[in-house]
Design a protein around this motif. Structure first.
Motif, PDB file in Angstrom:
ATOM      1  N   ASP A   1       0.866  -1.179   0.000  1.00 49.17           N
ATOM      2  CA  ASP A   1       0.000   0.000   0.000  1.00 49.17           C
ATOM      3  C   ASP A   1       0.902   1.228   0.000  1.00 49.17           C
ATOM      4  O   ASP A   1       1.698   1.420   0.917  1.00 49.17           O
ATOM      5  N   ARG A   2       0.798   2.018  -1.066  1.00 50.71           N
ATOM      6  CA  ARG A   2       1.615   3.219  -1.219  1.00 50.71           C
ATOM      7  C   ARG A   2       3.108   2.917  -1.077  1.00 50.71           C
ATOM      8  O   ARG A   2       3.860   3.657  -0.458  1.00 50.71           O
ATOM      9  N   GLY A   3       3.514   1.793  -1.670  1.00 46.85           N
ATOM     10  CA  GLY A   3       4.930   1.453  -1.715  1.00 46.85           C
ATOM     11  C   GLY A   3       5.496   0.797  -0.479  1.00 46.85           C
ATOM     12  O   GLY A   3       6.698   0.541  -0.411  1.00 46.85           O
ATOM     13  N   LYS A   4       4.655   0.482   0.511  1.00 41.60           N
ATOM     14  CA  LYS A   4       5.119  -0.157   1.732  1.00 41.60           C
ATOM     15  C   LYS A   4       4.435  -1.501   1.927  1.00 41.60           C
ATOM     16  O   LYS A   4       3.303  -1.715   1.460  1.00 41.60           O
ATOM     17  N   VAL A   5       5.114  -2.417   2.608  1.00 38.85           N
ATOM     18  CA  VAL A   5       4.509  -3.689   2.969  1.00 38.85           C
ATOM     19  C   VAL A   5       3.630  -3.468   4.194  1.00 38.85           C
ATOM     20  O   VAL A   5       4.124  -3.091   5.256  1.00 38.85           O
ATOM     21  N   VAL A   6       2.322  -3.687   4.032  1.00 33.07           N
ATOM     22  CA  VAL A   6       1.400  -3.493   5.153  1.00 33.07           C
ATOM     23  C   VAL A   6       0.885  -4.824   5.687  1.00 33.07           C
ATOM     24  O   VAL A   6       0.222  -4.859   6.728  1.00 33.07           O
TER      25      VAL A   6
ATOM     26  N   LEU B   1      -6.259 -11.932   6.890  1.00 32.50           N
ATOM     27  CA  LEU B   1      -5.608 -10.803   7.541  1.00 32.50           C
ATOM     28  C   LEU B   1      -5.671  -9.549   6.687  1.00 32.50           C
ATOM     29  O   LEU B   1      -5.771  -8.434   7.206  1.00 32.50           O
ATOM     30  N   ARG B   2      -5.628  -9.713   5.371  1.00 34.13           N
ATOM     31  CA  ARG B   2      -5.768  -8.545   4.502  1.00 34.13           C
ATOM     32  C   ARG B   2      -7.159  -7.947   4.648  1.00 34.13           C
ATOM     33  O   ARG B   2      -7.334  -6.724   4.662  1.00 34.13           O
ATOM     34  N   PHE B   3      -8.171  -8.825   4.765  1.00 37.76           N
ATOM     35  CA  PHE B   3      -9.538  -8.333   4.963  1.00 37.76           C
ATOM     36  C   PHE B   3      -9.653  -7.582   6.282  1.00 37.76           C
ATOM     37  O   PHE B   3     -10.220  -6.485   6.350  1.00 37.76           O
ATOM     38  N   LEU B   4      -9.096  -8.166   7.341  1.00 35.67           N
ATOM     39  CA  LEU B   4      -9.180  -7.511   8.646  1.00 35.67           C
ATOM     40  C   LEU B   4      -8.385  -6.210   8.668  1.00 35.67           C
ATOM     41  O   LEU B   4      -8.773  -5.248   9.338  1.00 35.67           O
TER      42      LEU B   4
END
Length: 281
Positions: free
Chosen positions: A201-206, A262-265
């Motif tokens: 997300d916006r170039g970072k690992v979230v 986890l992506r959903f949460l």
């Protein structure tokens, strides 16, 4: 096997990748997810040695910028956008096969399994094929060769439903002993193939979620949630996940693929103040 060490990349002073560090080992089957502009394709281009970037990219210790031929010889790659090549299809297959020392018939066989009639298109310029035909041919070239790394950027985007099914079946046969990195907007399609989900997300690992192979990755989790009040942005997000509103519009139901939980949460956490109750089964 693959190392990204503090990778940053800017275009016109805008940071597309921002200090990304990841390690992908043999057996990792990674779904690379994120919205448009999150940096997925840029990260793949850095791995392939196409972009100069800050930080280090290594494939078994080799810099893909310094030894592109050596690194690319190990990678089966399917791009998001087909290149505008004017050479005939037959010549493209023969050239691709010669680069990686494989039999061009193997590439043709995969393409034919996906529904291409090689006798019809063999003399046609690649650029004149339809979007679906181009994608099937590029998949045939990537899977019709020996490689221990598979990199695919939205590979099923232009495939019809039947070809998608065949493609994912073919891919599942190639998973043992390989590293797979696949960007996709539809995690439900690749859920049964992956054991790790990385979200940008916006170039970072979230999110970096490792899914145990002992858990059935194709399992779907039923989700119900109740909102405090309606919010257009949240409604759009839930709809994009395939959720459906019921009753007064504050109750929603849907399913979430196991590797995507986890992506959903993480997405829902952005709207924590709007959630009265949430349950995953």
């Amino acid at each position: 096997m693959i190392e990204f060490q503090a990778i940053s990349k800017t275009f016109q002073r805008r940071a597309v990748l921002d200090d990304i560090s990841l390690s992908l080992g043999r057996g990792n089957r990674v779904a690379l997810v994120g919205s448009n502009g999150a940096g997925k394709t840029t990260l793949i281009r850095c791995l392939l040695g196409e972009y100069v970037c800050q930080g280090k990219v290594r494939v078994d210790g080799i810099d893909p910028r310094q030894d592109r031929r050596g690194v690319l010889a190990r990678i089966g790659f399917v791009p998001q956008l087909p290149p505008p090549l004017k050479i005939p299809v037959g010549e493209l297959i023969n050239f691709s096969a010669s680069v990686c020392n494989t039999d061009p018939k193997r590439m043709e066989h995969v393409a034919e399994q996906l529904g291409l009639d090689m006798d019809v298109i063999r003399r046609q310029p690649f650029v004149k094929l339809s979007g679906g035909q181009k994608q099937k041919l590029l998949i045939g070239i990537a899977l019709g060769r020996d490689s221990d790394i598979l990199v695919m950027d939205e590979p099923a985007a232009n495939l019809d439903p039947e070809s998608r099914k065949i493609f994912f079946n073919l891919l599942s046969e190639r998973l043992d002993g390989t590293v797979m990195l696949m960007s996709s907007h539809r995690i439900d399609e690749v859920a049964a193939l992956v054991n790790r989900v990385i979200e940008l997300d916006r170039g970072k690992v979230v999110l970096d979620d490792h899914v145990e192979d002992t858990v059935d990755p194709s399992a779907l989790q039923a989700c119900t949630l109740r909102l405090v009040r309606a919010e257009e942005a949240l409604s759009k997000s839930l709809t994009s996940w395939g959720f459906v509103a019921t009753g007064d519009g504050l109750a929603w139901t849907g399913t979430v693929a196991g590797p995507d939980r986890l992506r959903f949460l993480a997405m829902m956490s952005r709207y924590a103040g709007l959630i009265a109750a949430l349950e995953l089964k």
